[in-house]
Write a protein that holds these residues in place. Structure first.
Motif, PDB file in Angstrom:
ATOM      1  N   VAL A   1       1.228  -6.394   0.933  1.00 32.53           N
ATOM      2  CA  VAL A   1       1.685  -5.759   1.889  1.00 32.53           C
ATOM      3  C   VAL A   1       2.361  -6.594   3.071  1.00 32.53           C
ATOM      4  O   VAL A   1       3.076  -6.031   3.988  1.00 32.53           O
ATOM      5  CB  VAL A   1       0.812  -4.899   2.577  1.00 32.53           C
TER       6      VAL A   1
ATOM      7  N   GLY B   1      10.402   1.792   4.955  1.00 33.27           N
ATOM      8  CA  GLY B   1       9.534   0.765   4.360  1.00 33.27           C
ATOM      9  C   GLY B   1       9.755  -0.419   4.615  1.00 33.27           C
ATOM     10  O   GLY B   1      10.834  -0.932   5.326  1.00 33.27           O
TER      11      GLY B   1
ATOM     12  N   CYS C   1      -0.344  -3.190  -2.040  1.00 31.08           N
ATOM     13  CA  CYS C   1      -0.083  -1.828  -1.869  1.00 31.08           C
ATOM     14  C   CYS C   1      -0.162  -1.237  -3.425  1.00 31.08           C
ATOM     15  O   CYS C   1      -1.051  -1.992  -4.219  1.00 31.08           O
ATOM     16  CB  CYS C   1       1.634  -1.710  -1.948  1.00 31.08           C
ATOM     17  N   GLU C   2      -0.141   0.128  -3.474  1.00 29.73           N
ATOM     18  CA  GLU C   2      -0.375   0.685  -4.719  1.00 29.73           C
ATOM     19  C   GLU C   2       0.023   0.209  -5.991  1.00 29.73           C
ATOM     20  O   GLU C   2      -0.031   0.549  -7.116  1.00 29.73           O
ATOM     21  CB  GLU C   2      -0.123   2.176  -4.408  1.00 29.73           C
ATOM     22  N   HIS C   3       1.377  -0.652  -5.846  1.00 30.64           N
ATOM     23  CA  HIS C   3       1.915  -1.351  -6.952  1.00 30.64           C
ATOM     24  C   HIS C   3       1.546  -2.601  -7.079  1.00 30.64           C
ATOM     25  O   HIS C   3       2.083  -3.306  -8.015  1.00 30.64           O
ATOM     26  CB  HIS C   3       3.544  -1.003  -6.660  1.00 30.64           C
TER      27      HIS C   3
ATOM     28  N   CYS D   1       8.177  -4.275  -0.810  1.00 34.17           N
ATOM     29  CA  CYS D   1       7.858  -3.598  -1.956  1.00 34.17           C
ATOM     30  C   CYS D   1       9.041  -2.638  -2.549  1.00 34.17           C
ATOM     31  O   CYS D   1       9.027  -1.558  -1.767  1.00 34.17           O
ATOM     32  CB  CYS D   1       6.439  -3.037  -2.466  1.00 34.17           C
TER      33      CYS D   1
ATOM     34  N   ASN E   1       9.212  -0.686  -4.993  1.00 35.54           N
ATOM     35  CA  ASN E   1       8.664   0.652  -5.388  1.00 35.54           C
ATOM     36  C   ASN E   1       8.110   1.701  -4.167  1.00 35.54           C
ATOM     37  O   ASN E   1       8.044   2.625  -4.338  1.00 35.54           O
ATOM     38  CB  ASN E   1       7.539   0.487  -6.246  1.00 35.54           C
ATOM     39  N   CYS E   2       7.578   0.882  -2.931  1.00 27.17           N
ATOM     40  CA  CYS E   2       7.233   1.813  -1.770  1.00 27.17           C
ATOM     41  C   CYS E   2       8.235   2.214  -1.055  1.00 27.17           C
ATOM     42  O   CYS E   2       8.025   3.160  -0.213  1.00 27.17           O
ATOM     43  CB  CYS E   2       6.095   0.621  -0.988  1.00 27.17           C
ATOM     44  N   TYR E   3       9.544   1.543  -1.233  1.00 27.03           N
ATOM     45  CA  TYR E   3      10.565   1.860  -0.202  1.00 27.03           C
ATOM     46  C   TYR E   3      11.324   3.346  -0.535  1.00 27.03           C
ATOM     47  O   TYR E   3      11.488   3.777  -1.784  1.00 27.03           O
ATOM     48  CB  TYR E   3      11.737   0.784  -0.238  1.00 27.03           C
TER      49      TYR E   3
END
Length: 497
Positions: free
Chosen positions: A163, A133, A157-159, A181, A183-185
């Motif tokens: 980005v 990530g 991002c989706e959260h 992010c 939550n993306c990691y």
């Protein structure tokens, strides 16, 4: 009234100051300071009690005796030997120096390695971890600091997080190494890669040999009869909490560093073989309902020749040895975590015996009552890595990885520094030489037979009696360490001059 006077006294004279005065004015202060100096100013010395004697093997006569009961403190101080600079600066400096000489001997000769080893093909290789990530980073080009991760400012991002990052980070920015992010990691993937990094390195060393043989047009057996591949490596934590491996790779004859390789086994063969070997290596994570990860090296691979002198194309032998030795004393604390194992605050267990949801010795669930992660002095990224280690460590499929005992290392449990058998001398040999030197000096001082003389025997009995200092002792020991370090630095400058 008396209680009030005692309180006022404590306010005027803190505990450390009172203890400092006690130590300095104690009858055995000079001897205590000499023992501290003997450890190099160790920050957490071991206290031993006991006795030793040198006796005549034929008659049993005691030629020399030492008892800790005769010491003013009643014990002997011995250096802790910890390699981490964050734990003990004094002992870590000894470890750093030993590592430097070990690496340098495999490049330039010495310590039992012939100087002709400097003519062998050698490369300094850096293997990196893959991306799990995007993280904040500092980018420079031609001396100008550039934007961290320039992306479309409106893209998220989706959260719902941007980005990219358009900041130009300073070197001390606490955001460096933290995910753009969280939550993306991929925290499970990062922890599992870290836990398998040692296995990945081992497979790389095997694959390099296979690839070298293939590049030379030989079978592995035929290649091994003509060329030996020697390694020495160190692990370095990045700010994102994952390790890099910096390694010296050297080609020798079949007898090791004392024999040159065949003429066809040159530097070009070595540098051709390393990239495809790194790309082919992978380790599969244990199967889990969370998924399955094929763990590989990162895309960034750096290969530089090792030369006698520094050039734009390569590194000098001294620079490589110094670089590796520097990171030999660092640990995961460089990435924002702690330098000690974590334990359950309720029952003091360390999660070693069980993989139940709690530490295994109490009746809590999840992270209760165990880690109290919110109170740890770590970065948010390191906190989540530790939490992931603890949670994955509760799963039976990851039991063999021992993630909980190594949560403070963010999952990495491999050796920070290691080498192949024939690369050069060993740390044990270097310590042994130092011990023999000190024992020889002591025997000469007391007029005893030379060390190794078969007419004498050494008898001893030692017991552990504690470790560390009081608050006042710690202040004085740090002063001793600084003086010892200054004396060593001056001596090193004179040698270089």
């Amino acid at each position: 009234m008396n209680n009030s006077n005692e309180h006022d006294k404590r306010e005027r004279h803190p505990e450390w100051m009172i203890d400092l005065a006690r130590v300095i004015n104690a009858p055995g202060y000079d001897r205590w300071r000499a023992m501290v100096a003997g450890t190099g100013g160790c920050a957490n010395p071991i206290h031993l009690t006991g006795e030793s004697a040198i006796v005549d093997a034929a008659t049993g006569e005691v030629l020399h005796a030492y008892r800790t009961a005769d010491e003013p403190s009643g014990h002997l101080l011995v250096a802790c030997g910890n390699r981490r600079a964050s734990v003990c600066p004094a002992c870590s400096e000894v470890y750093r120096a030993d590592t430097f000489h070990l690496i340098r001997a495999g490049l330039s000769g010495g310590k039992g390695v012939p100087e002709t080893v400097s003519t062998h093909p050698r490369a300094f290789v850096t293997l990196t971890a893959p991306s799990f990530g995007p993280v904040h980073t500092r980018r420079e080009k031609n001396g100008t600091v550039r934007a961290c991760r320039p992306r479309n400012r409106d893209k998220v991002c989706e959260h719902g997080r941007p980005v990219g990052c358009h900041a130009r980070h300073e070197t001390t920015d606490e955001q460096l190494g933290q995910p753009i992010c969280p939550n993306c990691y991929d925290y499970p993937g990062a922890v599992l890669w870290q836990a398998h990094a040692g296995a990945l390195w081992h497979r790389f060393t095997l694959e390099v040999r296979r690839t070298l043989a293939a590049e030379a047009g030989l079978s592995r057996t035929a290649f091994a009869k003509q060329v030996r591949v020697s390694f020495a490596k160190i692990a370095e934590y990045q700010r994102r909490g994952l390790v890099h491996f910096h390694a010296v790779v050297r080609l020798d004859g079949p007898g090791g560093g004392s024999e040159p390789p065949p003429d066809w086994a040159d530097h070009h063969l070595l540098t051709r073989a390393i990239p495809p070997a790194a790309r082919r290596v992978s380790v599969a994570s244990p199967t889990s309902d969370l998924g399955r990860w094929d763990l590989v090296w990162g895309d960034q691979l750096d290969i530089r020749p090792i030369l006698l002198d520094e050039t734009a194309e390569g590194l000098s032998e001294r620079a490589v040895a110094g670089y590796i030795a520097k990171y030999a004393t660092k640990g995961a604390e460089a990435s924002g975590t702690v330098d000690h194992r974590l334990s359950c605050s309720t029952c003091k267990g360390r999660g070693r015996l069980s993989l139940t949801a709690s530490c295994g010795r109490c009746h809590g669930t999840g992270l209760k009552p165990g880690l109290h992660l919110d109170t740890l002095p770590v970065t948010e990224h390191a906190r989540q890595m530790i939490r992931t280690c603890w949670e994955l460590g509760a799963r039976r499929e990851f039991q063999a990885l021992r993630l909980r005992p190594w949560a403070h290392m963010l999952g990495f449990r491999g050796h920070f520094s290691s080498k192949s058998r024939h690369y050069s001398t060993t740390l044990g040999d270097l310590r042994g030489v130092r011990a023999v030197h000190r024992a020889t000096e002591a025997r000469e001082r007391y007029g005893l037979p030379a060390l190794g003389d078969e007419t004498t025997l050494v008898l001893g009995h030692w017991r552990f009696a504690g470790a560390g200092y009081t608050s006042g002792e710690a202040i004085l020991a740090e002063d001793v360490r600084r003086r010892v370090a200054l004396a060593r630095a001056i001596a090193a400058e004179r040698e270089d001059g």
